[in-house]
Design a protein around this motif. Structure first.
Motif, short mmCIF file in Angstrom:
data_model
loop_
_atom_site.label_atom_id
_atom_site.label_comp_id
_atom_site.label_asym_id
_atom_site.label_seq_id
_atom_site.Cartn_x
_atom_site.Cartn_y
_atom_site.Cartn_z
N ALA A 233 0.82 -1.22 0.00
CA ALA A 233 0.00 0.00 0.00
C ALA A 233 0.86 1.27 0.00
O ALA A 233 0.50 2.26 -0.65
CB ALA A 233 -0.94 0.00 1.21
N SER A 234 1.98 1.24 0.70
CA SER A 234 2.78 2.47 0.81
C SER A 234 3.40 2.87 -0.55
O SER A 234 3.87 3.99 -0.72
CB SER A 234 3.88 2.31 1.86
N LYS A 235 3.38 1.96 -1.52
CA LYS A 235 3.90 2.31 -2.86
C LYS A 235 2.78 2.83 -3.77
O LYS A 235 3.01 3.15 -4.93
CB LYS A 235 4.53 1.06 -3.50
N HIS A 236 1.56 2.84 -3.23
CA HIS A 236 0.40 3.24 -4.06
C HIS A 236 -0.36 4.42 -3.49
O HIS A 236 -1.35 4.82 -4.05
CB HIS A 236 -0.57 2.05 -4.19
N MET A 237 0.11 4.93 -2.33
CA MET A 237 -0.70 5.97 -1.68
C MET A 237 0.08 7.24 -1.41
O MET A 237 1.22 7.17 -0.96
CB MET A 237 -1.18 5.45 -0.32
N ILE A 238 -0.58 8.36 -1.66
CA ILE A 238 -0.02 9.63 -1.22
C ILE A 238 -1.05 10.27 -0.28
O ILE A 238 -2.22 9.89 -0.29
CB ILE A 238 0.32 10.58 -2.39
N ALA A 239 -0.60 11.22 0.53
CA ALA A 239 -1.52 11.87 1.47
C ALA A 239 -1.51 13.37 1.24
O ALA A 239 -0.48 13.96 0.91
CB ALA A 239 -1.10 11.56 2.90
#
Ligand SMILES: O=P(O)(O)OC[C@H]1O[C@H](O)[C@H](O)[C@@H](O)[C@@H]1O
Length: 522
Positions: A233-239
């Motif tokens: 998930a951390s490679k697919h999400m920005i905040a």
């Protein structure tokens, strides 16, 4: 220093109450349609010929503007005063698109520089996604941006994306599809996820506070789907969040972009909240053009001459309709399919801002404030709720929006006119039908007329005209809040329901709430 007074304490309040509104059936002349118009940014104009005002009423509205120091209050706002008294915050959304006044320093930084820095970071990130420097784990390009957010973190960005999607496609600047997940209803997230290849999606988690139940639930929903697909998930999400929110400290994201507490959710489309998804979808240059349109419109809002300040004039006429004529709703009717979600955005912008019963000091006010806002694109609305607008017992002021040209340009000529001409013919016809009516001996077929409207006309819906349109309504709502002496920048009214919902989920209920919980099987 400006004076913050309740509307009914002003001399102008009394004077305006003594006026008689204009009879549109008689008044709507060709001359008036030509003269009652104010230029807006991006080549648009605001035409108020079909409003129930005349030169005398306009003079009193100009006096009201002076007496209530509306433009001075705006000046205080953009120079960094604590305008949001409820939360003791500055109100700086205009700074995301330009510098109207002095440099504003807060939290130890120059705020314009901070917003520009975030824009540049987003631009850099978006360019890297587009040119394949940032990819998924397999090295494939991302094809879809999925925004997860609700309220201001959804409505504005979604409406803006839809407004420019087709324009970008025909103008060769469409980069990626964008989708939106907002509702905590699991069917929302599930339906979006079923429609995409998650391995090629970049998810944009947007929450200013970083604590919104719906958004955090949907984040987990998406993370679960990514895990099930064997993806990190951390490679697919920005905040996108504020620097003080719990999300800002997390390392679960590929990148994080910031706004701050000085930008209200419903005013955040021109901040990183709209910037991330719009820059990914259309490229940073298009987002910059959208900001320029908004900046140009903001400049017009600094003019103290009401006939040169469309947002101020629109606001004052709206106040006259609300407080002197007693109209309690306003319909927003864009004759543009691209603006299909614009009324939904304006519902939040206007009703969350000015749906207040106490003034800036927490004292009850004795006059109506924000109206109910609703709307649908024309001509669809004509075949739905216009019956009530034409012949119902309530008079509902109408805000039309129309463009001379379509966005895609594909059209057909049938029976001597194109679809675009038919669309525009309908809006012209509606304005006159509402204002002038038509007598008929058969009362069932009689149109009394006297139903006021205004129209914003542009050449075409482009990034610049969209930015100008957005800023126009933001500034209108702000000026109306100043007249009503309410704080347009907090939203305490949404809190109670959230607290009770938490209680239901924790099974800490009694009385009516307990029974409703049982009925809904919680
Ligand atoms: O961006 P967030 O902090 O998640 O807030 C999302 C939305 O939720 C709140 O309940 C407010 O009513 C909205 O003004 C806000 O835009």
């Amino acid at each position: 220093m400006v004076a913050w007074k309740n509307f009914d304490q002003l001399e102008s309040y009394k004077a305006l109450n003594e006026t008689e509104c204009v009879d549109l059936v008689q008044a709507l002349t060709a001359e008036r349609v030509k003269n009652y118009t104010v230029p807006m940014a991006a080549g648009m104009s605001y035409n108020y010929a079909a409003k129930q005002v005349d030169d005398k009423i306009l003079e009193l509205l100009a006096k009201l503007s002076e007496e209530a120091e509306l433009v001075e209050k705006f000046k205080e706002l953009y120079n960094g005063a604590v305008i949001n008294t409820g939360e003791q915050r500055l109100v700086l959304h205009q700074l995301t698109r330009g510098q109207l006044g002095n440099a504003v320093n807060a939290d130890g930084v120059d705020k314009r520089a901070f917003y520009v820095e975030q824009q540049n970071k987003i631009a850099d990130f978006a360019n890297k996604v587009h040119n394949g420097e940032i990819t998924n784990e397999k090295g494939e390009k991302f094809t879809t941006a999925v925004q997860i957010g609700i309220g201001g973190s959804d409505l504005g960005p979604r409406a803006m994306y839809l407004a420019l999607e087709n324009w970008a496609k025909v103008n060769g600047c469409f980069k990626m599809d964008a989708k939106f997940i907002s509702n905590v209803d699991p069917d929302d997230a599930a339906a979006v996820l079923n429609s995409v290849d998650v391995s090629k999606c970049i998810f944009i988690l947007v929450s200013k506070s970083g604590t919104t139940l719906e958004t955090l639930t949907n984040e987990s929903f998406v993370k679960d789907a990514l895990a099930k697909a064997g993806l990190d998930a951390s490679k697919h999400m920005i905040a996108v969040t504020s620097e003080t929110s719990p999300l800002a400290k997390s390392s679960d994201y590929l990148a994080a972009f910031f706004m701050d507490d000085y930008i209200g959710g419903r005013y955040s489309s021109t901040s990183a909240v709209g910037g991330a998804v719009l820059s990914l979808a259309f490229g940073p240059e298009i987002f910059a053009r959208f900001l320029n349109g908004a900046a140009e419109e903001d400049k017009l809002a600094t003019n103290s001459n009401i006939k040169e300040n469309p947002a101020l004039l629109d606001a004052l006429i709206g106040v006259y309709e609300r407080n002197m004529l007693g109209y309690d709703s306003t319909a927003v009717l864009p004759y543009s399919q691209a603006l299909s979600r614009f009324p939904a955005h304006l519902q939040q912008l206007d009703m969350e801002s000015n749906g207040k019963s106490v003034n800036r000091f927490g004292e009850p006010v004795d006059y109506p404030t924000g109206p109910v806002i609703f709307g649908e694109p024309g001509t669809n609305g004509q075949h739905s709720f216009y019956q009530l607008l034409h012949q119902g017992t309530d008079i509902i002021p109408l805000q039309f929006i129309g463009f001379k040209n379509s966005q895609i340009g594909t059209d057909v000529d049938i029976q001597g006119s194109t679809s675009q001409q038919k669309l525009c013919a309908n809006v012209a016809a509606q304005i006159v039908a509402f204002a002038c009516g038509k007598e008929d001996e058969n009362k069932n077929k009689n149109f009394e007329g006297g139903r006021p409207s205004s129209i914003i006309i542009g050449d075409q819906l482009t990034p610049e005209s969209l930015g100008a349109l957005l800023a126009h309504f933001e500034n209108k709502v702000m000026f109306q809040g100043f007249v009503w002496n309410v704080n347009s920048f907090d939203q305490e009214g949404v809190q109670l329901g959230k607290v009770l919902a938490k209680r239901v989920l924790a099974h800490e209920t009694e009385g009516a709430l307990a029974v409703y919980s049982d009925l809904l099987n919680i």
